[in-house]
Write a protein that holds these residues in place. Structure first.
Motif, mmCIF file in Angstrom:
data_model
loop_
_atom_site.group_PDB
_atom_site.id
_atom_site.type_symbol
_atom_site.label_atom_id
_atom_site.label_comp_id
_atom_site.label_asym_id
_atom_site.label_seq_id
_atom_site.Cartn_x
_atom_site.Cartn_y
_atom_site.Cartn_z
ATOM 1 N N THR A 95 1.607 0.401 -5.060
ATOM 2 C CA THR A 95 1.439 1.695 -5.729
ATOM 3 C C THR A 95 1.539 1.511 -7.237
ATOM 4 O O THR A 95 2.133 0.551 -7.733
ATOM 5 C CB THR A 95 2.490 2.751 -5.298
ATOM 6 O OG1 THR A 95 3.778 2.341 -5.722
ATOM 7 C CG2 THR A 95 2.468 2.992 -3.797
ATOM 8 N N ALA A 97 2.232 4.046 -10.741
ATOM 9 C CA ALA A 97 2.504 5.321 -11.394
ATOM 10 C C ALA A 97 2.251 5.130 -12.877
ATOM 11 O O ALA A 97 2.670 4.125 -13.467
ATOM 12 C CB ALA A 97 3.949 5.761 -11.151
ATOM 13 N N THR A 110 5.042 -0.577 -7.727
ATOM 14 C CA THR A 110 5.993 -0.741 -6.629
ATOM 15 C C THR A 110 5.381 -1.758 -5.677
ATOM 16 O O THR A 110 4.194 -1.673 -5.344
ATOM 17 C CB THR A 110 6.252 0.584 -5.893
ATOM 18 O OG1 THR A 110 6.722 1.552 -6.835
ATOM 19 C CG2 THR A 110 7.302 0.407 -4.801
ATOM 20 N N GLU A 116 10.465 -2.251 -7.983
ATOM 21 C CA GLU A 116 9.750 -1.503 -9.017
ATOM 22 C C GLU A 116 9.851 -2.263 -10.332
ATOM 23 O O GLU A 116 10.906 -2.796 -10.655
ATOM 24 C CB GLU A 116 10.349 -0.105 -9.194
ATOM 25 C CG GLU A 116 10.034 0.827 -8.064
ATOM 26 C CD GLU A 116 10.455 2.257 -8.357
ATOM 27 O OE1 GLU A 116 10.769 2.575 -9.531
ATOM 28 O OE2 GLU A 116 10.461 3.060 -7.417
ATOM 29 N N ASN A 153 -6.790 -0.878 -3.926
ATOM 30 C CA ASN A 153 -6.744 0.531 -4.355
ATOM 31 C C ASN A 153 -6.030 0.689 -5.698
ATOM 32 O O ASN A 153 -6.426 1.504 -6.529
ATOM 33 C CB ASN A 153 -6.068 1.407 -3.304
ATOM 34 C CG ASN A 153 -6.883 1.514 -2.039
ATOM 35 O OD1 ASN A 153 -8.075 1.245 -2.034
ATOM 36 N ND2 ASN A 153 -6.236 1.892 -0.953
ATOM 37 N N VAL A 154 -4.984 -0.095 -5.906
ATOM 38 C CA VAL A 154 -4.246 -0.045 -7.171
ATOM 39 C C VAL A 154 -5.108 -0.628 -8.289
ATOM 40 O O VAL A 154 -5.122 -0.106 -9.410
ATOM 41 C CB VAL A 154 -2.896 -0.779 -7.042
ATOM 42 C CG1 VAL A 154 -2.173 -0.847 -8.371
ATOM 43 C CG2 VAL A 154 -2.018 -0.095 -5.982
ATOM 44 N N GLN A 157 -7.398 1.896 -9.562
ATOM 45 C CA GLN A 157 -6.715 2.795 -10.504
ATOM 46 C C GLN A 157 -6.697 2.178 -11.901
ATOM 47 O O GLN A 157 -6.911 2.877 -12.893
ATOM 48 C CB GLN A 157 -5.281 3.067 -10.051
ATOM 49 C CG GLN A 157 -5.147 4.012 -8.890
ATOM 50 C CD GLN A 157 -3.680 4.185 -8.546
ATOM 51 O OE1 GLN A 157 -3.130 3.438 -7.739
ATOM 52 N NE2 GLN A 157 -3.040 5.158 -9.173
#
Length: 188
Positions: A95, A97, A110, A116, A153-154, A157
């Motif tokens: 992930t 953020a 993450t 993290e 997918n990350v 982004q």
């Protein structure tokens, strides 16, 4: 290869340090006792004796004692060091953020074991390009010399966040985090 009980033996040797961070595997230099039949697949799945380890707390615990020496990976305790196989990288960044924007932006990753970390000088991003397929393989440093493969997918982004920048006379696309620019590919 050691006996099937070896993984349990390793777990019993991990010192308990609740709330104190990761064990200091970089300080431990026990003798190498050979390899165990443990493998971390490219997707971050841990296998023992060819079977996926289904208990996430166990995987998380093992992930705290992994160390890379040269091109080899080991699980290390104060009294034992066992070789394991890693198909690509020992972690996967699953992930992302994003906080802020522009040069002040922070990219918080993450991992598959819930670590993290924020991309920056201590956690740089790098992208390797396969010379045959031209497919990118993006990584971010998690700790010491252990990287996470950035999940597809990350990475998408990151591509959405990419901005152009001139580097050594060439136009590159990249992302900012902690005031650092990380090139992720040449400008098409």
């Amino acid at each position: 290869m050691t006996d099937p009980g070896k993984a349990g033996d390793l777990l019993a040797q991990i010192p308990s340090t609740p709330g104190k961070g990761l064990p200091p595997v970089h300080l431990w230099n026990p003798p190498c006792c050979g390899d165990i039949d443990m493998r971390i697949a490219r997707d971050g799945t841990w296998y023992y004796l060819g079977t996926p380890i289904g208990r996430k707390p166990m995987v998380k615990l093992f992930s705290t004692i992994i160390r890379r020496d040269g091109d080899d990976y080991f699980l290390v305790t104060p009294v034992e060091k066992c070789g394991i196989r890693v198909d690509d990288a020992p972690f996967v960044a699953v992930t992302l953020a994003v906080e802020g924007e522009g040069e002040q932006q922070l990219l918080r990753f993450t991992s598959n074991v819930e670590d993290e970390f924020v991309a920056g000088p201590e956690h740089p991003i790098r992208v390797l390009i396969d010379p045959r397929t031209q497919e990118p393989a993006p990584y971010v440093l998690v700790r010491s010399n252990l990287e996470a493969l950035i999940h597809r997918n990350v990475f998408y982004q990151l591509v959405e966040l990419a901005v152009p920048r001139l580097i050594d006379g060439e136009e590159w696309l990249g992302v900012w985090s902690c005031g650092e620019f990380f090139a992720i590919g040449p400008q098409p």
